[in-house]
Design a protein around this motif. Structure first.
Motif, PDB file in Angstrom:
ATOM      1  N   SER A  70       0.838  -1.208   0.000  1.00 43.94           N
ATOM      2  CA  SER A  70       0.000   0.000   0.000  1.00 43.94           C
ATOM      3  C   SER A  70       0.871   1.255   0.000  1.00 43.94           C
ATOM      4  CB  SER A  70      -0.898   0.029   1.239  1.00 43.94           C
ATOM      5  OG  SER A  70      -1.757  -1.057   1.233  1.00 43.94           O
ATOM      6  N   VAL A  71       1.937   1.226   0.786  1.00 47.28           N
ATOM      7  CA  VAL A  71       2.827   2.389   0.865  1.00 47.28           C
ATOM      8  C   VAL A  71       3.474   2.621  -0.498  1.00 47.28           C
ATOM      9  CG1 VAL A  71       4.906   3.354   1.946  1.00 47.28           C
ATOM     10  CG2 VAL A  71       3.287   2.053   3.325  1.00 47.28           C
ATOM     11  N   GLU A  72       3.967   1.555  -1.105  1.00 47.12           N
ATOM     12  CA  GLU A  72       4.636   1.693  -2.408  1.00 47.12           C
ATOM     13  C   GLU A  72       3.668   2.217  -3.474  1.00 47.12           C
ATOM     14  OE1 GLU A  72       7.654   1.686  -2.997  1.00 47.12           O
ATOM     15  OE2 GLU A  72       8.752   0.239  -1.776  1.00 47.12           O
ATOM     16  N   THR A  73       2.425   1.733  -3.419  1.00 44.89           N
ATOM     17  CA  THR A  73       1.424   2.188  -4.401  1.00 44.89           C
ATOM     18  C   THR A  73       1.200   3.691  -4.278  1.00 44.89           C
ATOM     19  OG1 THR A  73       0.343   0.041  -4.285  1.00 44.89           O
ATOM     20  CG2 THR A  73      -0.959   1.853  -5.202  1.00 44.89           C
ATOM     21  N   LEU A  74       1.033   4.162  -3.022  1.00 42.77           N
ATOM     22  CA  LEU A  74       0.800   5.601  -2.837  1.00 42.77           C
ATOM     23  C   LEU A  74       2.039   6.394  -3.254  1.00 42.77           C
ATOM     24  CD1 LEU A  74      -1.073   7.912  -1.879  1.00 42.77           C
ATOM     25  CD2 LEU A  74       0.043   7.764   0.330  1.00 42.77           C
ATOM     26  N   LEU A  75       3.216   5.888  -2.897  1.00 39.15           N
ATOM     27  CA  LEU A  75       4.434   6.630  -3.222  1.00 39.15           C
ATOM     28  C   LEU A  75       4.611   6.765  -4.742  1.00 39.15           C
ATOM     29  CD1 LEU A  75       7.040   5.392  -0.573  1.00 39.15           C
ATOM     30  CD2 LEU A  75       5.591   7.416  -0.548  1.00 39.15           C
ATOM     31  N   SER A  76       4.272   5.712  -5.485  1.00 35.55           N
ATOM     32  CA  SER A  76       4.372   5.794  -6.947  1.00 35.55           C
ATOM     33  C   SER A  76       3.427   6.869  -7.473  1.00 35.55           C
ATOM     34  CB  SER A  76       3.977   4.461  -7.590  1.00 35.55           C
ATOM     35  OG  SER A  76       4.768   3.451  -7.086  1.00 35.55           O
ATOM     36  N   ASN A  77       2.234   6.876  -6.877  1.00 33.31           N
ATOM     37  CA  ASN A  77       1.224   7.865  -7.257  1.00 33.31           C
ATOM     38  C   ASN A  77       1.713   9.291  -6.965  1.00 33.31           C
ATOM     39  OD1 ASN A  77      -1.285   8.778  -7.998  1.00 33.31           O
ATOM     40  ND2 ASN A  77      -2.344   7.133  -6.888  1.00 33.31           N
ATOM     41  N   LEU A  78       2.279   9.476  -5.792  1.00 28.94           N
ATOM     42  CA  LEU A  78       2.785  10.800  -5.397  1.00 28.94           C
ATOM     43  C   LEU A  78       3.979  11.208  -6.264  1.00 28.94           C
ATOM     44  CD1 LEU A  78       2.682  10.412  -1.481  1.00 28.94           C
ATOM     45  CD2 LEU A  78       1.108  11.752  -2.887  1.00 28.94           C
ATOM     46  N   GLU A  79       4.794  10.220  -6.598  1.00 31.45           N
ATOM     47  CA  GLU A  79       5.985  10.506  -7.399  1.00 31.45           C
ATOM     48  C   GLU A  79       5.570  10.925  -8.815  1.00 31.45           C
ATOM     49  OE1 GLU A  79       8.719   7.228  -7.395  1.00 31.45           O
ATOM     50  OE2 GLU A  79      10.412   8.505  -7.933  1.00 31.45           O
ATOM     51  N   MET A  80       4.562  10.229  -9.334  1.00 35.30           N
ATOM     52  CA  MET A  80       4.065  10.557 -10.667  1.00 35.30           C
ATOM     53  C   MET A  80       3.559  11.999 -10.721  1.00 35.30           C
ATOM     54  SD  MET A  80       1.264   8.245 -12.617  1.00 35.30           S
ATOM     55  CE  MET A  80      -0.135   8.934 -11.767  1.00 35.30           C
ATOM     56  N   ARG A  81       2.983  12.472  -9.593  1.00 37.30           N
ATOM     57  CA  ARG A  81       2.455  13.836  -9.537  1.00 37.30           C
ATOM     58  C   ARG A  81       3.497  14.837  -9.059  1.00 37.30           C
ATOM     59  NH1 ARG A  81      -1.744  10.487  -9.254  1.00 37.30           N
ATOM     60  NH2 ARG A  81      -3.781  11.204 -10.002  1.00 37.30           N
ATOM     61  N   LYS A  82       4.741  14.346  -8.917  1.00 39.37           N
ATOM     62  CA  LYS A  82       5.864  15.201  -8.510  1.00 39.37           C
ATOM     63  C   LYS A  82       5.655  15.850  -7.133  1.00 39.37           C
ATOM     64  CE  LYS A  82       7.656  16.308 -13.101  1.00 39.37           C
ATOM     65  NZ  LYS A  82       6.949  15.291 -13.881  1.00 39.37           N
ATOM     66  N   LEU A  83       5.065  15.034  -6.229  1.00 39.14           N
ATOM     67  CA  LEU A  83       4.855  15.531  -4.869  1.00 39.14           C
ATOM     68  C   LEU A  83       5.930  14.998  -3.926  1.00 39.14           C
ATOM     69  CD1 LEU A  83       0.981  14.989  -4.789  1.00 39.14           C
ATOM     70  CD2 LEU A  83       2.183  17.166  -5.098  1.00 39.14           C
ATOM     71  N   VAL A  84       6.601  13.926  -4.368  1.00 37.70           N
ATOM     72  CA  VAL A  84       7.731  13.377  -3.602  1.00 37.70           C
ATOM     73  C   VAL A  84       8.860  13.078  -4.594  1.00 37.70           C
ATOM     74  CG1 VAL A  84       6.303  12.298  -1.799  1.00 37.70           C
ATOM     75  CG2 VAL A  84       6.937  10.983  -3.827  1.00 37.70           C
ATOM     76  N   SER A  85      10.054  12.888  -4.049  1.00 36.07           N
ATOM     77  CA  SER A  85      11.168  12.487  -4.923  1.00 36.07           C
ATOM     78  C   SER A  85      12.023  11.448  -4.209  1.00 36.07           C
ATOM     79  CB  SER A  85      12.005  13.710  -5.299  1.00 36.07           C
ATOM     80  OG  SER A  85      12.628  14.229  -4.140  1.00 36.07           O
ATOM     81  N   ARG A  86      12.731  10.689  -4.997  1.00 39.92           N
ATOM     82  CA  ARG A  86      13.675   9.729  -4.417  1.00 39.92           C
ATOM     83  C   ARG A  86      14.963  10.499  -4.177  1.00 39.92           C
ATOM     84  NH1 ARG A  86      10.930   4.606  -3.757  1.00 39.92           N
ATOM     85  NH2 ARG A  86       9.169   4.847  -5.140  1.00 39.92           N
ATOM     86  N   ALA A  87      15.352  10.597  -2.920  1.00 41.50           N
ATOM     87  CA  ALA A  87      16.520  11.433  -2.581  1.00 41.50           C
ATOM     88  C   ALA A  87      17.820  10.766  -3.015  1.00 41.50           C
ATOM     89  CB  ALA A  87      16.542  11.676  -1.079  1.00 41.50           C
TER      90      ALA A  87
END
Lengths: 87, 322
Positions: A70-87
């Motif tokens: 579930s966490v990975e799914t949300l993170l992919s979604n957030l990353e796609m919308r440029k709300l998070v980044s992989r540091a």
């Protein structure tokens, strides 16, 4: 690779039942449900995906694997919308 | 000390107008009257995007509301606000445009359960927090009086502040209609915001133009009363205009968690004897209920009876059962 919130994104919590993410650059806003909010707050604290999945599995009584998915799914979604980044 | 003073449209986008209100004393009955008093001081103003509110809330050390004052218009709510003002170290924000305009958005633009509804709730919470600052440094009680139309959004207000006490002031519908017809308030001018007006009155926009002022007001009052009735809980108190007195004002302050000192009680007693909207504090209050009833037209009586009396009576019964 740790995931971090983009600095131009503001999260505002609503009584721990959810919240809103506002992207200050695009003025787009996104609603997070209770678990989404838990994940976002974890990211703000610098927690890893594993840390957040562990917390989720404790609170919601789901397996750690299920929580991690579930966490990975949300993170992919957030990353796609440029709300998070992989540091 | 920046505070949101209005919700505006800037470059076709919703925006917030801020003003430096450092050291200000909100002593007038209404927020805008205080702003008008300090107009000549040429305080700094700035307009920002709406999301600045959310950022501001995170760093603002604002007061939590001690109580909210809702009302059905022309019914004594200003006296209650003035009683709150009589408490030392209190700040009373009465009908601030930024707050009431945001609440109005719920009527037209915030469907239940939508992300927008949540966004407006958060913006509203942030606005209330940003207005509850220690303007003089020693404030510790914070009261918010809302516009009468905000009463219809009581369910949303309660969801934002479930633990904060609310008081609802109301009055006989015939007397209220007579008062509003004598001096038509902005909320009864449908042309200002037809979509919101239609939602407040409970008709579609096409029907608005065919309503008499009496029916417009009576329908609205009925809906205010019904909203309170449907959302009444132990954190709410009802106060009818007929019961307004020094004692009832003290009871409301107690309900808000305030035990007035002797000096504060004296100030409340003075407030209870004065006409609340006279900022010179010299005009003595006179109960005009019978005069208003005798001045009411047949149309006023019929509209009140058809649209407001039933829900008004339900509130009175509710009040008696508490």
């Amino acid at each position: 690779m740790p995931v971090v919130p983009i600095k131009d994104v503001v999260y505002t919590d609503f009584q721990s039942t959810g919240g809103i993410l506002v992207d200050l650059k695009t003025k787009q806003y996104y609603q997070l449900n209770e678990t989404g909010s838990l994940i976002w707050r974890g990211l703000e604290k610098g927690h890893t995906v594993d840390d957040i999945a562990l917390e989720m599995s404790t609170i919601y009584e789901v397996t750690r694997e299920h929580a991690k998915k579930s966490v990975e799914t949300l993170l992919s979604n957030l990353e796609m919308r440029k709300l998070v980044s992989r540091a | 000390m920046w505070c949101p003073v209005d919700a505006v449209i800037a470059e076709d986008q919703p925006a917030i107008e801020w003003m430096d209100l450092h050291g200000i004393d909100f002593r007038e009955p209404f927020f805008n009257e205080t702003l008008a008093r300090v107009e000549s001081e040429k305080r700094a103003r700035v307009v920002t995007a709406f999301d600045a509110l959310l950022q501001f809330e995170k760093m603002c050390d604002g007061l939590s509301p001690s109580g909210f004052i809702l009302h059905s218009s022309r019914c004594g709510s200003t006296v209650v606000a003035n009683a709150c003002r009589a408490v030392k170290n209190s700040v009373v924000i009465a009908e601030a445009p930024a707050i009431d305009k945001l609440i109005t958005r719920f009527f037209t633009d915030g469907p239940s359960g939508s992300a927008k509804e949540l966004l407006y709730k958060l913006l509203l919470r942030a606005t209330v927090t940003a207005l509850g600052q220690r303007f003089k440094g020693d404030e510790c009680h914070y009261f918010v009086k809302l516009a009468c139309t905000s009463t219809q959004q009581i369910h949303r207000l309660r969801s934002i502040w479930p633990d904060v006490p609310f008081v609802f002031l109301y009055r006989n519908p015939v007397e209220t209609i007579v008062s509003n017809l004598r001096s038509i308030p902005e909320w009864m001018r449908a042309e200002v915001n037809p979509a919101a007006a239609a939602a407040i009155v409970g008709v579609n926009q096409a029907q608005l133009t065919s309503l008499s002022a009496e029916e417009y007001c009576a329908r609205s009052l009925g809906r205010f009363f019904a909203a309170v009735d449907a959302n009444f809980d132990s954190r709410m108190r009802l106060l009818n205009y007929e019961q307004l007195s020094f004692e009832s004002l003290i009871e409301i302050l107690n309900f808000f968690g305030i035990e007035p000192t002797v000096d504060e009680a004296d100030a409340v007693r003075k407030v209870s004897r004065l006409y609340s909207k006279d900022s010179t504090n010299t005009q003595v209050f006179e109960d005009d209920s019978s005069q208003k009833r005798s001045a009411a037209s047949r149309e006023t009586y019929l509209a009140a009876e058809r649209w407001a009396e039933e829900s008004y009576d339900r509130l009175k019964a509710l009040e008696l059962s508490c």
